[in-house]
Enzyme design. Sequence first.
Site, short mmCIF file in Angstrom:
data_model
loop_
_atom_site.label_atom_id
_atom_site.label_comp_id
_atom_site.label_asym_id
_atom_site.label_seq_id
_atom_site.Cartn_x
_atom_site.Cartn_y
_atom_site.Cartn_z
N GLN A 193 77.33 93.44 -28.90
CA GLN A 193 78.63 93.92 -28.71
C GLN A 193 79.09 93.41 -27.34
OE1 GLN A 193 77.56 98.39 -29.48
NE2 GLN A 193 79.51 98.10 -29.97
N HIS B 121 74.32 97.65 -35.98
CA HIS B 121 74.88 96.46 -35.30
C HIS B 121 74.04 95.45 -35.16
CE1 HIS B 121 78.66 97.86 -33.67
NE2 HIS B 121 78.13 98.90 -33.16
N CYS C 293 83.20 103.57 -32.93
CA CYS C 293 82.49 102.54 -32.33
C CYS C 293 83.47 101.76 -31.24
CB CYS C 293 82.25 101.49 -33.73
SG CYS C 293 81.45 100.04 -33.18
N LEU C 294 82.66 101.28 -30.26
CA LEU C 294 83.46 100.58 -29.18
C LEU C 294 83.80 99.25 -29.61
CD1 LEU C 294 80.89 101.42 -26.21
CD2 LEU C 294 83.09 102.46 -26.76
N GLY D 229 76.05 104.58 -26.76
CA GLY D 229 75.00 103.60 -27.08
C GLY D 229 75.80 102.21 -26.94
N HIS E 189 73.46 103.91 -35.82
CA HIS E 189 74.59 103.00 -35.53
C HIS E 189 74.20 101.82 -34.77
CE1 HIS E 189 79.39 102.90 -34.50
NE2 HIS E 189 78.57 102.04 -33.73
N GLU E 190 73.74 101.93 -33.57
CA GLU E 190 73.17 100.80 -33.09
C GLU E 190 72.29 99.72 -33.78
OE1 GLU E 190 75.02 100.25 -30.64
OE2 GLU E 190 75.65 102.51 -30.41
ZN ZN Z 1 79.30 100.36 -32.74
#
Ligand code: ZN
Length: 167
Positions: free
Chosen positions: A51, A134, A88-89, A46, A130-131
């Site tokens: 991001q 963000h 998380c990226l 995702g 999670h997204e």
């Molecule tokens: Zn993340």
Amino acid sequence: MAVFPIRVFGDPVLRTVADPVTEFDDALARLIADLLETMYDAPGVGLAAPQIGVSKRLLVYDIGEGPGHVINPEVVETSGKWEFDEGCLSVPERFWPIERPDFVRVEGVDLAGEPITVTGDELLGRMLQHEVDHLNGKLLIEQLDEQLKKEALRELREEALGIAQRD
Ligand code: ZN
């Protein structure tokens, strides 16, 4: 389409509440394509627009069942509980056991501006929560208990400042 650098902890865009998408145009279609390409390249399941530095309410995903996107997503229902080692990226190579609701229902619109609903549990439900976090300027660290959060923030700040001890 292009792969964009993924913003990491310390970048203010990750702490900013993203703006609703209001223009459903070619630029939005390109943004979705870029987000997906960047997510697959990472790789991740995702990715939210902030991001890659775009403070707009848009997420893309693929948990192995094909690509999807939700514009202006809202979590409208949750139930159950599920603990999962979440990463998380934007906080690379770190995972914490985090408990969240298991099932989630998200409503939003698609690229055509048509209402869509995405429901899921386990990984899909986790990713959606999670997204959406963000888009509200929140990182997964917010989900940790006070002690873990303190430790995580101290380590990440030291790393961001480049003064972390290396061995
Ligand atoms: Zn993340």
